[in-house]
Design an enzyme around this catalytic site. Structure first.
Site: not given
Ligand code: PAF
Length: 258
Positions: A34, A36, A41, A152, A189
């Site tokens: 999504m 950001a 990532h 994970e 995150s």
């Protein structure tokens, strides 16, 4: 015909994605996101680039998985930075669709699960996993990857996607990639961007307490004393899963059961 060492190509429509995909011969890896993007990532993308000839990244803030309008509205958007990170990781194609096209059915068709998706995060976020599974299924149908990579950190999401793919015989292998953490232990995150410097310090205690305090009830009390609003801390298979709010920001994490 696409070649493996060409530069990053941006695709904005389903039709273009299908056209590009038709012209690819060679293994395809896929990382749905999504946006950001952060080092978590990056780890997914680098693994995909190492294991496949072509890597597709999708950036789509999926409206159907947000059960609070405010959370959707405040979801961080950092497109320019995301494209740089994608380029540095060696991504071949970035798919940035729009919601009208992804949901041309007005979300009449859905993938819902009636077991695991109702527990843990699902118990606090009604409809969340239906939104996740539906969009992931759509993206998998479009990208037709050999392998797709998921963090994970979203352990429940990863289990549900693996199960969905088996259930519907989707010929894409789902690969889980270990959580990337800050030195403090805090799991990376996109939502961390909404934490203040002082909240970031407190947030590190989430992982520390989960991974050192054996009793769920005691871990909950310690977190609440620090100002967390704990939704759940529960054991699942060989993991301990937890979600808690710090201010307005919802954190989730999971650690091996101790
Ligand atoms: O993990 C995420 O970022 C999202 O849930 C996903 C898998 C990209 C679906 O929107």
């Amino acid at each position: 015909m696409a070649s493996a060492n060409q530069k990053l190509q941006i695709i904005e429509s389903v039709k273009d994605l299908q056209q590009v995909r038709k012209n690819i011969s060679g293994s395809v890896g896929f990382v749905p996101t999504m946006g950001a993007l952060h080092q978590g990532h990056s780890a997914l993308l680098k693994k995909s680039v190492a294991e496949n000839q072509f890597t597709f990244l999708s950036i789509f803030v999926n409206p159907t998985q947000f059960n609070q309008a405010e959370d959707l509205l405040k979801y961080p958007k950092t497109l320019e930075q995301d494209l740089r990170l994608a380029h540095d990781a060696g991504v071949s194609f970035v798919f940035i669709p729009n919601a009208q096209e992804i949901y041309q059915d007005q979300y009449r068709y859905k993938i819902s699960e009636s077991g695991l998706s109702e527990k843990f995060c699902g118990a606090y976020r009604p409809g969340h996993f239906t939104g996740v599974l539906t969009v992931v299924m759509k993206l998998l149908q479009l990208v037709k990857a050999d392998r797709a990579y998921f963090g994970e950190k979203d352990f429940q999401q990863l289990q549900l996607i693996k199960d969905m793919v088996n259930t519907f015989f989707v010929p894409t292998e789902i690969i889980g990639v270990p959580t990337v953490r800050q030195d403090s232990g805090l799991a990376l995150s996109s939502r961390n961007l909404r934490l203040s410097p002082s909240q970031l310090e407190v947030a590190a205690q989430f992982f520390k307490i989960l991974s050192t305090e054996k009793e769920n009830q005691v871990a909950r009390q310690k977190l609440e004393t620090l100002g967390f609003k704990v939704e759940y801390i529960e054991n699942y298979e060989n993991r301990r899963l937890a979600a808690a709010f710090l201010g307005e920001v919802r954190l989730i994490d999971n650690v091996p059961k101790i």
